[in-house]
Design a protein around this motif. Structure first.
Motif, PDB file in Angstrom:
ATOM      1  N   VAL A   1      51.649  44.162  35.179  1.00 31.67           N
ATOM      2  CA  VAL A   1      51.917  44.519  36.313  1.00 31.67           C
ATOM      3  C   VAL A   1      51.400  44.087  36.886  1.00 31.67           C
ATOM      4  O   VAL A   1      52.063  43.971  38.340  1.00 31.67           O
ATOM      5  CB  VAL A   1      52.160  46.286  35.528  1.00 31.67           C
ATOM      6  N   LEU A   2      49.787  44.552  36.585  1.00 28.50           N
ATOM      7  CA  LEU A   2      49.461  44.114  38.523  1.00 28.50           C
ATOM      8  C   LEU A   2      49.835  42.549  38.530  1.00 28.50           C
ATOM      9  O   LEU A   2      49.471  42.209  39.891  1.00 28.50           O
ATOM     10  CB  LEU A   2      47.841  44.776  38.193  1.00 28.50           C
ATOM     11  N   SER A   3      49.127  41.891  37.743  1.00 27.68           N
ATOM     12  CA  SER A   3      49.646  40.144  38.205  1.00 27.68           C
ATOM     13  C   SER A   3      50.748  40.277  38.726  1.00 27.68           C
ATOM     14  O   SER A   3      50.565  38.947  39.827  1.00 27.68           O
ATOM     15  CB  SER A   3      49.378  39.333  37.428  1.00 27.68           C
TER      16      SER A   3
ATOM     17  N   LEU B   1      52.734  40.703  45.413  1.00 29.93           N
ATOM     18  CA  LEU B   1      54.274  40.740  46.278  1.00 29.93           C
ATOM     19  C   LEU B   1      53.610  42.272  47.187  1.00 29.93           C
ATOM     20  O   LEU B   1      54.383  41.750  47.950  1.00 29.93           O
ATOM     21  CB  LEU B   1      54.858  42.007  45.054  1.00 29.93           C
ATOM     22  N   ALA B   2      52.687  42.825  46.767  1.00 26.87           N
ATOM     23  CA  ALA B   2      52.299  43.995  47.680  1.00 26.87           C
ATOM     24  C   ALA B   2      51.507  42.984  48.671  1.00 26.87           C
ATOM     25  O   ALA B   2      51.295  43.776  50.002  1.00 26.87           O
ATOM     26  CB  ALA B   2      51.091  45.349  46.385  1.00 26.87           C
ATOM     27  N   PHE B   3      50.826  42.328  48.240  1.00 22.24           N
ATOM     28  CA  PHE B   3      49.789  41.199  49.727  1.00 22.24           C
ATOM     29  C   PHE B   3      51.123  40.916  50.363  1.00 22.24           C
ATOM     30  O   PHE B   3      50.685  40.637  51.878  1.00 22.24           O
ATOM     31  CB  PHE B   3      49.248  40.552  48.857  1.00 22.24           C
TER      32      PHE B   3
ATOM     33  N   THR C   1      47.614  47.973  24.158  1.00 22.62           N
ATOM     34  CA  THR C   1      48.323  47.754  24.646  1.00 22.62           C
ATOM     35  C   THR C   1      48.786  47.835  26.115  1.00 22.62           C
ATOM     36  O   THR C   1      49.475  47.462  26.805  1.00 22.62           O
ATOM     37  CB  THR C   1      49.456  48.812  23.678  1.00 22.62           C
ATOM     38  N   LEU C   2      48.109  49.178  26.828  1.00 24.28           N
ATOM     39  CA  LEU C   2      47.855  49.131  27.865  1.00 24.28           C
ATOM     40  C   LEU C   2      47.602  49.377  28.576  1.00 24.28           C
ATOM     41  O   LEU C   2      47.922  48.319  30.011  1.00 24.28           O
ATOM     42  CB  LEU C   2      47.609  50.902  28.162  1.00 24.28           C
ATOM     43  N   ARG C   3      46.590  48.169  28.185  1.00 28.56           N
ATOM     44  CA  ARG C   3      46.265  46.646  28.677  1.00 28.56           C
ATOM     45  C   ARG C   3      46.159  45.710  29.365  1.00 28.56           C
ATOM     46  O   ARG C   3      46.445  44.912  30.502  1.00 28.56           O
ATOM     47  CB  ARG C   3      44.548  46.504  28.429  1.00 28.56           C
TER      48      ARG C   3
END
Length: 104
Positions: A86-88, A93-95, A78-80
């Motif tokens: 979230v990272l995808s 957005l951060a880039f 679940t955490l993975r």
């Protein structure tokens, strides 16, 4: 695993009566019913009861640990998945934000 344990107990004549009802009954019939053999028969019943209790506790503890292992696996999955999602989303957005001078 249970089958291997059963076969290991059946290989040794001293422990075969712990695993098999037929072997237990056969060894009791070989003893007969004399008063001197009653002590041995009582010892066999006590050994068999102690073995069954020990096996029950061991099986219960094994099931508990297997359940904890599966629960830990579910939590890790679940955490993975959460971090992957979230990272995808936040990665691009951060880039995109890093293009501006103040966010590099």
């Amino acid at each position: 695993k249970d089958r291997l344990e059963y076969e290991a107990l059946m290989r040794s004549p001293e422990t075969a009566y712990l695993a098999s009802d037929e072997e237990f009954d056969r060894q009791l019939e070989e003893l007969g019913w004399s008063p001197s053999d009653m002590v041995t028969m009582t010892g066999m019943y006590m050994d068999r009861a102690a073995y069954n209790i020990k096996k029950s506790v061991r099986d219960w503890f094994r099931e508990l640990l297997e359940m904890l292992f599966q629960a830990a696996g579910l939590i890790i999955d679940t955490l993975r998945t959460f971090f992957l999602i979230v990272l995808s989303i936040l990665g691009p957005l951060a880039f995109a934000i890093s293009v501006y001078d103040g966010f590099q």
